[in-house]
Design a protein around this motif. Structure first.
Motif, PDB file in Angstrom:
ATOM      1  N   SER A  55      -9.722 -54.499  -7.295  1.00  0.00           N
ATOM      2  CA  SER A  55     -10.533 -54.132  -6.137  1.00  0.00           C
ATOM      3  C   SER A  55     -10.142 -52.754  -5.631  1.00  0.00           C
ATOM      4  O   SER A  55      -8.993 -52.353  -5.714  1.00  0.00           O
ATOM      5  CB  SER A  55     -10.351 -55.175  -5.038  1.00  0.00           C
ATOM      6  N   ALA A  56     -11.122 -52.056  -5.125  1.00  0.00           N
ATOM      7  CA  ALA A  56     -10.869 -50.735  -4.565  1.00  0.00           C
ATOM      8  C   ALA A  56     -10.508 -50.896  -3.098  1.00  0.00           C
ATOM      9  O   ALA A  56     -10.969 -51.808  -2.426  1.00  0.00           O
ATOM     10  CB  ALA A  56     -12.098 -49.856  -4.732  1.00  0.00           C
ATOM     11  N   ARG A  57      -9.692 -49.983  -2.610  1.00  0.00           N
ATOM     12  CA  ARG A  57      -9.245 -50.021  -1.219  1.00  0.00           C
ATOM     13  C   ARG A  57      -9.607 -48.724  -0.520  1.00  0.00           C
ATOM     14  O   ARG A  57      -9.661 -47.667  -1.136  1.00  0.00           O
ATOM     15  CB  ARG A  57      -7.726 -50.197  -1.167  1.00  0.00           C
ATOM     16  N   CYS A  58      -9.828 -48.813   0.782  1.00  0.00           N
ATOM     17  CA  CYS A  58     -10.107 -47.644   1.602  1.00  0.00           C
ATOM     18  C   CYS A  58      -8.859 -46.772   1.663  1.00  0.00           C
ATOM     19  O   CYS A  58      -7.759 -47.280   1.901  1.00  0.00           O
ATOM     20  CB  CYS A  58     -10.525 -48.069   3.005  1.00  0.00           C
ATOM     21  N   GLY A  82     -13.861 -52.016   7.300  1.00  0.00           N
ATOM     22  CA  GLY A  82     -12.690 -52.193   8.151  1.00  0.00           C
ATOM     23  C   GLY A  82     -12.564 -51.136   9.226  1.00  0.00           C
ATOM     24  O   GLY A  82     -12.274 -51.429  10.378  1.00  0.00           O
ATOM     25  N   CYS A  83     -12.802 -49.862   8.855  1.00  0.00           N
ATOM     26  CA  CYS A  83     -12.585 -48.784   9.822  1.00  0.00           C
ATOM     27  C   CYS A  83     -13.795 -47.900  10.024  1.00  0.00           C
ATOM     28  O   CYS A  83     -13.805 -47.041  10.903  1.00  0.00           O
ATOM     29  CB  CYS A  83     -11.396 -47.927   9.403  1.00  0.00           C
ATOM     30  N   GLY A  84     -14.834 -48.071   9.220  1.00  0.00           N
ATOM     31  CA  GLY A  84     -16.033 -47.274   9.371  1.00  0.00           C
ATOM     32  C   GLY A  84     -15.957 -45.904   8.720  1.00  0.00           C
ATOM     33  O   GLY A  84     -16.873 -45.107   8.832  1.00  0.00           O
ATOM     34  N   GLN A  85     -14.876 -45.626   8.033  1.00  0.00           N
ATOM     35  CA  GLN A  85     -14.678 -44.320   7.395  1.00  0.00           C
ATOM     36  C   GLN A  85     -15.674 -44.131   6.261  1.00  0.00           C
ATOM     37  O   GLN A  85     -15.973 -45.064   5.517  1.00  0.00           O
ATOM     38  CB  GLN A  85     -13.236 -44.243   6.859  1.00  0.00           C
ATOM     39  N   LEU A  86     -16.217 -42.915   6.142  1.00  0.00           N
ATOM     40  CA  LEU A  86     -17.111 -42.584   5.048  1.00  0.00           C
ATOM     41  C   LEU A  86     -16.306 -42.579   3.752  1.00  0.00           C
ATOM     42  O   LEU A  86     -15.233 -41.999   3.676  1.00  0.00           O
ATOM     43  CB  LEU A  86     -17.739 -41.203   5.279  1.00  0.00           C
ATOM     44  N   ILE A  87     -16.830 -43.265   2.726  1.00  0.00           N
ATOM     45  CA  ILE A  87     -16.147 -43.340   1.438  1.00  0.00           C
ATOM     46  C   ILE A  87     -16.777 -42.299   0.521  1.00  0.00           C
ATOM     47  O   ILE A  87     -17.934 -42.413   0.133  1.00  0.00           O
ATOM     48  CB  ILE A  87     -16.273 -44.743   0.809  1.00  0.00           C
ATOM     49  N   LEU A  88     -16.027 -41.288   0.205  1.00  0.00           N
ATOM     50  CA  LEU A  88     -16.498 -40.247  -0.697  1.00  0.00           C
ATOM     51  C   LEU A  88     -16.258 -40.685  -2.139  1.00  0.00           C
ATOM     52  O   LEU A  88     -15.303 -41.415  -2.416  1.00  0.00           O
ATOM     53  CB  LEU A  88     -15.768 -38.944  -0.417  1.00  0.00           C
ATOM     54  N   PRO A  89     -17.106 -40.256  -3.071  1.00  0.00           N
ATOM     55  CA  PRO A  89     -16.899 -40.644  -4.478  1.00  0.00           C
ATOM     56  C   PRO A  89     -15.497 -40.230  -4.932  1.00  0.00           C
ATOM     57  O   PRO A  89     -15.051 -39.112  -4.718  1.00  0.00           O
ATOM     58  CB  PRO A  89     -17.973 -39.871  -5.235  1.00  0.00           C
TER      59      PRO A  89
END
Length: 176
Positions: free
Chosen positions: A3-6, A22-29
């Motif tokens: 699994s990938a994690r923030c 969990g935190c609303g952070q934008l996940i960049l590729p």
């Protein structure tokens, strides 16, 4: 499959997501971390500081509700004390007698008020009014805005500071 994690908070990411749940952070590729491949683990969070002790003081009295008696001040100049139920209009006597309520006859030269125009109930700290199906309607003015009352007699709660409109007659209620 690992699994990938923030990268920001370490929460498990849903596949193909753009934001961490969990935190609303934008996940960049490429910014998500693969836990199995890197051995990465989220940093430990510092303990949450204890809440400061609540300062206990005497409660501040707040004017809530209505007393058992109020004074109605009409734009016609009339002042009437009310306790319990009342019927307001140009000629409300018979309806008031039938309901066991106080009759409040208002001199309305413009005839904007019906013979039986408004029902008023005062009790249990509440002031409630209902339009009696009048032809010119009734309203509550709250915050500079008029809110029409349904013509079905359904009672609506009046808050302190509200102004009642019975046809073209303005009515203010004040505690006695």
């Amino acid at each position: 499959m690992a699994s990938a994690r923030c990268a920001h908070c370490g929460a498990t990411l849903e596949p193909n997501t753009m934001y961490c749940l969990g935190c609303g952070q934008l996940i960049l590729p490429g910014a998500a971390r693969d836990e199995a491949a890197t051995g990465w683990a989220p940093p430990p969070r510092p303990p949450r500081p204890a809440a400061p002790a609540a300062h206990v003081s005497a409660p501040v009295p707040v004017a809530k509700g209505w007393p058992d008696r109020v004074q109605l001040t009409f734009s016609t100049g009339q002042r009437i004390a009310v306790a319990g139920a009342a019927v307001i209009g140009r000629k409300p006597e018979q309806t008031a007698v039938n309901m066991g309520a106080q009759a409040i006859e208002v001199a309305d030269d413009t005839r904007s008020m019906s013979r039986v125009h408004l029902f008023l109930d005062l009790g249990d700290g509440e002031l409630r009014v209902g339009d009696a199906g009048s032809s010119n309607g009734s309203a509550i003015e709250r915050g500079g805005r008029r809110i029409p009352l349904p013509g079905t007699g359904e009672r609506v709660t009046v808050l302190r500071g509200d102004v009642l409109w019975v046809g073209d007659v303005r009515v203010e209620a004040a505690p006695l």
